[in-house]
Every structure is written in C-alpha cells, then in structure tokens.
Design an enzyme around this catalytic site. Structure first.
Site, PDB file in Angstrom:
ATOM      1  N   GLU A   1       1.801   1.887   3.615  1.00  0.00           N
ATOM      2  CA  GLU A   1      -0.264   1.644   3.830  1.00  0.00           C
ATOM      3  C   GLU A   1       0.177   1.481   5.758  1.00  0.00           C
ATOM      4  OE1 GLU A   1      -1.426   1.619   1.969  1.00  0.00           O
ATOM      5  OE2 GLU A   1      -0.637   1.452  -0.020  1.00  0.00           O
TER       6      GLU A   1
ATOM      7  N   GLU B   1       3.241  -5.431  -1.629  1.00  0.00           N
ATOM      8  CA  GLU B   1       2.769  -6.489  -1.714  1.00  0.00           C
ATOM      9  C   GLU B   1       3.478  -7.984  -2.792  1.00  0.00           C
ATOM     10  OE1 GLU B   1      -1.483  -5.570  -3.283  1.00  0.00           O
ATOM     11  OE2 GLU B   1      -1.454  -4.401  -1.935  1.00  0.00           O
TER      12      GLU B   1
ATOM     13  N   THR C   1       3.305   7.733  -6.083  1.00  0.00           N
ATOM     14  CA  THR C   1       3.152   9.709  -5.840  1.00  0.00           C
ATOM     15  C   THR C   1       4.716   9.734  -5.503  1.00  0.00           C
ATOM     16  OG1 THR C   1       1.036   9.711  -4.957  1.00  0.00           O
ATOM     17  CG2 THR C   1       2.184  11.137  -4.827  1.00  0.00           C
TER      18      THR C   1
END
Length: 370
Positions: free
Chosen positions: A275, A74, A95
């Site tokens: 994503e 982003e 993660t």
C-alpha cells in the site's frame, strides 16, 4: 468443561477476486465446529481492520484476518496499539500473498483456517516505519508503485498479471534516486533505482532472497539496494534479483536491525506492505524483535522460543561456608565458656550467701540467753 477461546474474525470482502467474500462461509463453518466462540466483522474502507481491532478486541483471545497483505498490515497495526497483544491468524485471500508464501501459510482458505484452529503461533518480527508498523516489506523506486496504483478491479479480474502490466507501464518513468543510507555497519551514499527492507523470502513475487539469510524472528530485516540504473542493464538486473546474484556492486544486500534513509534531492514515495506509505525526505526503520505472534507452520526460518530460565540460588563458596561454620563454632565455645563463667559465678555467690547465713546464725547464738 474447558472455557472456549474467543476469536475476532475480520474479513476484507474485496480482496483477491472477492475470494474472501466467497470463503467467509467456509471459515464460519470451520470455526462453528471448533472449540472457538467467534464474532465476524467485515471491512468497509482502507484502515478499517485497524479500527475494528481497537473497537472490538475486548476479551477476545486472538484476531483472525482474511484478506490480502494490506489487511494483515492493518490488523497488526491494531494489535500493536492495544495494551494486550493477542496472537494473529492470517487467512490469505489477496492477489500475490507474498507473506503467506514466505511463512508457509496455505493459500487455500479451508487449510489456512485449520492451521489456526489446530496449530500454534510463532514469534514474528515486524518493522516500525517512522511511526507506522509493517509486517514484511517497505520499498521505494522502480516497480514499487504498481502494487498500489493497480486498481482493485483489474487485480480481481487478472490477478498477478495486472501487476506485471502496471510494472511494464512504469519502465519509462524509472530513474535513479540520490540517497544516503545509514545503518549499524556504516554509511552508503549514491544513486539507487530501487530499495527494499523486508522480512520475507520474496518481494513482489519476483525478487527472491537467499533462504539461509532470512529468519523471521532474529531481530533483523534484509536490505536490498540496486545501484545506478542504466536502461540497457534493466534485464540483467532483473535476472540477478530473480537468481539471487547479489554481487554488492550493482546489487547490495545486508541484514540490520535499524536503518535510516535520507533523500538528498526531493521527497520519495514509499510502498508499505503493498500500500502507499506516503512520500518522505527521511525514513527511519527499526526492527521490533518477536513483537507479535502469528499462526504459521514451524519452519527452519523461525528460531526457537528462548528458554525460560528459572532463578537458582547461588551455592555459597566453600571458604565462606567454612568461615561461617568456624564463626558458629567459636560462638558456641564462647557461649559454653560464658555459661561456665555464669555457673562459677553463681556457685561463688551461693557459697558467699551460705557463709553469710552461717555467720548470721553464729552471731544470733551468741546474743541469745537461755
């Protein structure tokens, strides 16, 4: 006194077991004791890091994001949409932290912050997926959905194990996808169970790429395609990807600067930097060479910055110089001759005028009577 640089700090408080939230104080403390002025903003929803960059960049000299691979994605999308592209610092708190591990960025928050404060940015290639930028990986097929279908709550609680559990649950749904793949060296058409286009040493933490094949700023991404899946070959295929046995039979690997995927039966879901990237019938990926500057250690996977060549006046060929000198000499001779001619002409004119004066005086002496 030197003017302090201004850093825009973006924190995703939900990343990696809330690691970034706990580490915010450490980051602020490090920047407070450095030569940076800074402002801190936290994300509140998906896509917010992009909005913060567009809204707050202003006169900041760099952007620092703390979060997972999605937060970095982003941030890059925000910077790429700005008229002034500032360097990007990344403090990994996700993660898996695939891109940080590939680039050699420390996963310890203090160490990553010090790298930004004391280090230098490297040029880094990014991908353009149709009309969306991505930092390191776009993929489709087997196990690609687990990165975005695994809940944040499970990721925060179990870490990487949450992805593994989600991947196991996907096995029953694995199927071949009929695709046509076009790139600069040809066309491949067939059934593929998995495909990825990446700028990384690993994908998903288990697919490893040959280290000598990956350069982060060479204008090319690496493509891996796994062909014609059969359930009894699953373990064999997984072993080949982990051990980097790409035989170009079952597993195809190549590098390219642009590629087009066409799904021949139905829209196919894609994953971009961990994503959901939407379902597409056609996908075009272009590599944008050295599009951004990213703070990271300078490893062998970065090509050196291109040398800046100062413009140099070309030396005139000897023949041209001789010709020019010869013309000048001839011109000088002509000038000398012209001067001599002018002097001679003036001398003749002078003599003629003197003769006229003498004649006039003689005439006057004859007519005057004493």
């Amino acid at each position: 006194m030197d003017k302090k640089q201004k850093a825009l700090l973006i924190v995703n408080p939900c990343s990696g077991r809330n690691k970034s939230r706990a580490g915010t104080f450490e980051i602020v403390d490090k920047f407070s004791n450095s030569d940076f002025d800074f402002s801190v903003h936290t994300t509140t929803c998906q896509g917010d890091a992009t909005n913060i960059v567009k809204r707050e960049l202003g006169e900041h000299d760099l952007v620092v994001c703390c979060g997972g691979d999605g937060t970095l994605n982003e941030t890059i999308n925000g910077v790429m949409d700005m008229p002034r592209r500032v360097p990007i610092g990344y403090i990994p708190a996700g993660t898996t932290n695939d891109i940080a591990n590939s680039l050699g960025i420390p996963t310890d928050i203090k160490d990553a912050t010090e790298l930004i404060i004391n280090g230098k940015p490297n040029d880094y290639d990014i991908g353009l997926f149709n009309n969306r930028y991505y930092s390191y990986v776009a993929s489709f097929g087997a196990f690609s959905k687990s990165s975005y279908t695994t809940s944040q709550k499970l990721k925060n609680r179990f870490g990487r194990l949450a992805y593994i559990a989600a991947g196991v649950a996907e096995v029953k749904d694995i199927r071949n996808i009929k695709m046509r793949v076009e790139y600069d060296e040809g066309i491949i058409e067939g059934k593929f169970v998995f495909g990825t286009v990446s700028n990384s040493l690993s994908v998903g933490g288990f697919i490893k790429l040959p280290e000598d094949a990956v350069k982060f700023n060479d204008g090319k991404f690496e493509v891996i395609l796994v062909k014609d899946f059969k359930p009894h070959k699953l373990l064999s295929l997984m072993h080949k990807t982990i051990t980097q046995k790409y035989d170009n039979k079952e597993i195809i690997m190549f590098s390219t600067n642009k590629i087009k995927f066409t799904a021949l039966e139905e829209d196919v879901p894609w994953t971009i930097d961990g994503e959901y990237g939407g379902s597409h019938r056609e996908v075009r990926i272009n590599v944008l060479e050295r599009a951004v500057e990213l703070y990271s250690p300078e490893t062998e996977h970065f090509l050196p910055k291109p040398a800046v060549i100062e413009p140099v006046e070309e030396e005139e060929p000897k023949e041209g110089r001789k010709s020019r000198i010869s013309k000048r000499v001839k011109g000088d001779k002509k000038s000398a001759r012209a001067k001599q001619d002018d002097d001679s002409l003036q001398s003749v004119n002078g003599e003629e005028k003197a003769a006229d004066v003498t004649d006039s005086a003689a005439n006057n002496s004859e007519t005057v009577t004493c």
